[in-house]
Design a protein around this motif. Sequence first.
Motif, PDB file in Angstrom:
ATOM      1  N   GLN A 186       8.544  -5.585  26.713  1.00 14.70           N
ATOM      2  CA  GLN A 186       8.920  -5.389  25.317  1.00 14.70           C
ATOM      3  C   GLN A 186       8.806  -3.926  24.913  1.00 14.70           C
ATOM      4  O   GLN A 186       7.838  -3.253  25.246  1.00 14.70           O
ATOM      5  N   THR A 187       9.815  -3.456  24.171  1.00 17.49           N
ATOM      6  CA  THR A 187       9.865  -2.056  23.752  1.00 17.49           C
ATOM      7  C   THR A 187      10.249  -1.968  22.284  1.00 17.49           C
ATOM      8  O   THR A 187      11.147  -2.677  21.819  1.00 17.49           O
ATOM      9  N   PHE A 188       9.549  -1.091  21.562  1.00 18.33           N
ATOM     10  CA  PHE A 188       9.854  -0.798  20.166  1.00 18.33           C
ATOM     11  C   PHE A 188      10.317   0.651  20.082  1.00 18.33           C
ATOM     12  O   PHE A 188       9.664   1.541  20.619  1.00 18.33           O
ATOM     13  N   ILE A 189      11.436   0.875  19.408  1.00 15.46           N
ATOM     14  CA  ILE A 189      11.941   2.229  19.190  1.00 15.46           C
ATOM     15  C   ILE A 189      12.130   2.406  17.688  1.00 15.46           C
ATOM     16  O   ILE A 189      12.918   1.685  17.065  1.00 15.46           O
ATOM     17  N   GLY A 190      11.398   3.347  17.116  1.00 13.38           N
ATOM     18  CA  GLY A 190      11.448   3.557  15.679  1.00 13.38           C
ATOM     19  C   GLY A 190      12.173   4.836  15.321  1.00 13.38           C
ATOM     20  O   GLY A 190      11.972   5.869  15.964  1.00 13.38           O
ATOM     21  N   GLY A 191      13.011   4.761  14.282  1.00 16.35           N
ATOM     22  CA  GLY A 191      13.725   5.937  13.818  1.00 16.35           C
ATOM     23  C   GLY A 191      13.613   6.099  12.318  1.00 16.35           C
ATOM     24  O   GLY A 191      13.058   5.246  11.621  1.00 16.35           O
ATOM     25  N   SER A 192      14.161   7.189  11.814  1.00 20.98           N
ATOM     26  CA  SER A 192      14.097   7.464  10.384  1.00 20.98           C
ATOM     27  C   SER A 192      14.985   6.533   9.574  1.00 20.98           C
ATOM     28  O   SER A 192      14.765   6.350   8.372  1.00 20.98           O
ATOM     29  N   LYS A 193      15.997   5.922  10.214  1.00 27.37           N
ATOM     30  CA  LYS A 193      16.902   5.018   9.515  1.00 27.37           C
ATOM     31  C   LYS A 193      16.677   3.558   9.882  1.00 27.37           C
ATOM     32  O   LYS A 193      16.599   2.697   9.015  1.00 27.37           O
ATOM     33  N   LYS A 194      16.596   3.282  11.181  1.00 26.23           N
ATOM     34  CA  LYS A 194      16.469   1.904  11.640  1.00 26.23           C
ATOM     35  C   LYS A 194      15.498   1.834  12.819  1.00 26.23           C
ATOM     36  O   LYS A 194      15.054   2.861  13.340  1.00 26.23           O
TER      37      LYS A 194
END
Length: 354
Positions: free
Chosen positions: A232-240
Amino acid sequence: MSNQSIGIAVIGYGYWGPNLVRNFAAHHSVRLIGVSDLDSEKLEASKRLYSGVITTTCYDELLKNPAVDAVAIATPVHTHYQLALAALKAGKHVLVEKPLAQNSDLARHLIDEAARRGLTLMVDHTFLYTPAVQKIRELLLKKELGSVYYYDSTRSSLGLFQSDVNVIWDLAVHDISIIHNILDEEPVAVSATGSCHVVGSPENMAHITLFFDSACVAHVSVNWLSPIKVRQTFIGGSKKMIVYDDLEPTEKIKVYDKGITLDSPSDKAHQFRIGYRAGDMWAPHVSPKEALLIEVEHFIDCVRSGAPPISSAMSGLRVIEVLEAASRSIAEHGKPVLLKQQQRGIPERATATA
């Protein structure tokens, strides 16, 4: 070579070799010439499935065969360099299981050899060819997430314990190759800690942090002693934000229109009010096509055209440099290790395009 089939030999018929053989045998423009392994029982199993294919305990027999144009290597890590070098010297294109070699010096030697002979040298970083990772890369290239804040991954299971590499060289290698592929910047430093719970064996669990020049940070947790399998991987950004679960049968990727907003009052500019944004979630369509089949097709295309592979030997070298730095950090109880940012300039046929 563009108008004729490619003769393929596979060295190693243990854990991963049968998957390679199966995909090469099914490819319409490939002639599966032979399979080599030290275990005669495994060779008998391959012969029952693929009649007419040469089976031998001596890989050199296949390297000397003029019908063999390319070799796929799926053997223990400590044998990769020797086998890949022998195949290149025999004039064969090479696909070698990850990691490319035991250390960066050996990897550079293989790169030089492939470049000198004009041969394709490609690393089997299979996850780069999964439709899910390719979709994530597409979303990031389109800036759907905005600025990337973090990459946070957990990759664990109960085994398989390796004797010649630790858990980061076995499992974290996947995430490091993915990070290099999907992000538009490379890590500049790495910190890692690891633990060994089986006497006489390498580290079986580790936590790695990759630092970048930007505010982005990557965390990778790997474990051979987990009661359940997790990918499992989480990728966080400024928009989504993205949640990627490779074990999900259908919705492997979920994109969340969630995040934070910062508002600063006009009278107190140094203070910020943090708000939260909660929008929709959507799961983009991801092809069910097998990643290894995509990779095999890509390898054949590169052999035919001379085009550089996505998982080139140069990209494999960058992964090894991070693995080496992480290993040094583990030995120094988590002390950050700077990564060499050097211009390599090697005229390699397999230089990465991405």
